[in-house]
Scaffold this motif. Structure first.
Motif, PDB file in Angstrom:
ATOM      1  N   TYR B 129      -4.181  -3.314   3.116  1.00 54.55           N
ATOM      2  CA  TYR B 129      -5.401  -2.602   3.513  1.00 54.55           C
ATOM      3  C   TYR B 129      -5.063  -1.608   4.624  1.00 54.55           C
ATOM      4  CZ  TYR B 129      -8.089  -5.970   0.745  1.00 54.55           C
ATOM      5  OH  TYR B 129      -8.608  -6.714  -0.301  1.00 54.55           O
ATOM      6  N   ALA B 130      -5.364  -0.337   4.370  1.00 52.99           N
ATOM      7  CA  ALA B 130      -4.983   0.702   5.341  1.00 52.99           C
ATOM      8  C   ALA B 130      -6.195   1.243   6.095  1.00 52.99           C
ATOM      9  CB  ALA B 130      -4.266   1.839   4.629  1.00 52.99           C
ATOM     10  N   LEU B 131      -6.225   0.942   7.383  1.00 51.92           N
ATOM     11  CA  LEU B 131      -7.240   1.522   8.262  1.00 51.92           C
ATOM     12  C   LEU B 131      -6.931   3.005   8.376  1.00 51.92           C
ATOM     13  CD1 LEU B 131      -6.951  -1.266  10.968  1.00 51.92           C
ATOM     14  CD2 LEU B 131      -8.729  -1.043   9.229  1.00 51.92           C
ATOM     15  N   HIS B 132      -7.945   3.839   8.229  1.00 50.95           N
ATOM     16  CA  HIS B 132      -7.673   5.261   8.085  1.00 50.95           C
ATOM     17  C   HIS B 132      -8.755   6.105   8.755  1.00 50.95           C
ATOM     18  CE1 HIS B 132      -6.543   8.730   5.106  1.00 50.95           C
ATOM     19  NE2 HIS B 132      -6.655   9.133   6.343  1.00 50.95           N
ATOM     20  N   HIS B 133      -8.323   6.927   9.695  1.00 52.72           N
ATOM     21  CA  HIS B 133      -9.247   7.835  10.369  1.00 52.72           C
ATOM     22  C   HIS B 133      -9.037   9.229   9.771  1.00 52.72           C
ATOM     23  CE1 HIS B 133     -12.079   8.384  13.602  1.00 52.72           C
ATOM     24  NE2 HIS B 133     -11.477   9.514  13.927  1.00 52.72           N
ATOM     25  N   SER B 134     -10.041   9.758   9.083  1.00 52.30           N
ATOM     26  CA  SER B 134      -9.929  11.041   8.380  1.00 52.30           C
ATOM     27  C   SER B 134      -9.452  12.158   9.289  1.00 52.30           C
ATOM     28  CB  SER B 134     -11.273  11.438   7.784  1.00 52.30           C
ATOM     29  OG  SER B 134     -11.296  12.822   7.458  1.00 52.30           O
ATOM     30  N   LYS B 158      -4.083 -10.326   5.317  1.00 52.17           N
ATOM     31  CA  LYS B 158      -2.764 -10.535   5.913  1.00 52.17           C
ATOM     32  C   LYS B 158      -1.928  -9.278   5.981  1.00 52.17           C
ATOM     33  CE  LYS B 158      -3.622 -14.920   6.271  1.00 52.17           C
ATOM     34  NZ  LYS B 158      -4.343 -15.249   7.521  1.00 52.17           N
ATOM     35  N   ARG B 159      -2.221  -8.322   5.110  1.00 55.84           N
ATOM     36  CA  ARG B 159      -1.377  -7.114   5.048  1.00 55.84           C
ATOM     37  C   ARG B 159      -2.174  -5.896   5.485  1.00 55.84           C
ATOM     38  NH1 ARG B 159       2.225  -6.954  -0.296  1.00 55.84           N
ATOM     39  NH2 ARG B 159       3.571  -5.881   1.202  1.00 55.84           N
ATOM     40  N   LEU B 160      -1.787  -5.344   6.615  1.00 54.90           N
ATOM     41  CA  LEU B 160      -2.531  -4.237   7.201  1.00 54.90           C
ATOM     42  C   LEU B 160      -1.638  -3.027   7.458  1.00 54.90           C
ATOM     43  CD1 LEU B 160      -4.813  -5.803   9.957  1.00 54.90           C
ATOM     44  CD2 LEU B 160      -5.563  -4.554   7.929  1.00 54.90           C
TER      45      LEU B 160
END
Lengths: 208, 208
Positions: B129-134, B158-160
């Motif tokens: 899961y990728a936290l993403h700021h445009s 668990k996977r970031l």
């Protein structure tokens, strides 16, 4: 109402041949996302070359880097480019600014956009808002009822399109309803035994 | 923590040269969305050819037609492919099924995904899961605090990964924090005067 015919999941050669055959038989020719991702800008150029009458829509489904993607698509020949309503407001504003500056058209794909988000992105006056039922979703929708409900909630939106498994009967009902500017049809035309004949049936069926 | 270096908005020739130079100097080489949309599968093939060590991620940003887009990207050489968290659950499930069947990896881009939606899509156990700021958004974020907050709300994930204007100082702080598997860096490496040197600095900086 206008007919938009979407070409998807075929080779570039088949897409170009189909676009040439459909030119003038559909108001708008859509180069589907699969062609964008399979072939890139080359596909826009090749399809542009064979169109003399139909408008070219590139289904870019832009969700970030709005200005870059829209500039590229217009540069290679698109008349209309799509962005996702699920994008941030700033991305949509960037896409809209490029479109307005170039006297082109943005279509906003409302796939997975809920009512709260819709309220936040309802102010792009010249944009076309496309109601869209994902091909991956298992549940089905009643198109005419969906359009009526959307129009009641967002009467300020003047330009509406609809996509997602639309057949001839549904297209005729939508034309009669009179709220939709563009009906988007894919496999019901392009995978028909006689695509040109199918497009002609849709074009005739939606005249009111 | 692993480094993912994203190549974007350059010609295919420059992308291939940069990928060849970065091979082994970054854990994961990302072919950015601009290359997907500018050149299509040809770009995946060409970049695949020059990688011997780094893993290849294709930032497809799939939001519909999940199975088709993932099959195509893997077929042309991707190890990891991205889908948008903003897609429908069914689209994400289709992407995940293809990835699992081929023993490849799906990354879910959380751009514009709110907490309610996140709860609905939190069950793809092997996905990253990728936290993403445009890049288009005008407001900024505190990355370490964002990660801590996300982890507290979704401890089962668990996977970031994290993307969006990350610099060396932030990358080091994230490595120290220990919650992120992949830090995604773009222009801070690829637009640096010496990209290889910049990648090396990041690789060394994130070792703990």
């Amino acid at each position: 109402m206008n007919l938009q015919t979407a070409i998807d999941r075929v080779s570039l050669e088949e897409a170009v041949a189909l676009a040439a055959a459909l030119d003038g038989k559909t108001d708008i020719l859509e180069m589907g996302t699969s062609l964008v991702k399979d072939y890139g800008n080359l596909a826009i150029e090749k399809i542009r070359e064979v169109l003399t009458t139909s408008t070219l829509l590139v289904d870019s489904k832009t969700i970030d880097e709005g200005a870059y993607e829209f500039q590229q698509a217009y540069r290679f020949g698109a008349d209309i480019v799509t962005a996702m309503g699920a994008a941030s407001y700033d991305t949509l504003a960037a896409c809209y600014a490029v479109s307005q500056a170039q006297d082109k058209t943005m279509m906003i794909d409302l796939l997975e956009v809920n009512e709260e988000k819709m309220h936040q992105i309802a102010d792009f006056e010249q944009a076309i808002y496309a109601l869209h039922h994902s091909v991956d979703r298992k549940d089905k929708q009643d198109t005419v009822a969906s359009v009526a409900e959307f129009h009641q909630k967002f009467p300020q939106i003047k330009r509406l399109a609809i996509a997602g498994g639309i057949d001839l009967t549904q297209a005729q009902a939508l034309a009669k309803q009179g709220l939709i500017e563009i009906v988007i049809v894919g496999s019901k035309i392009t995978k028909a035994a006689e695509p040109i004949q199918a497009a002609t049936q849709f074009m005739e069926g939606i005249q009111s």
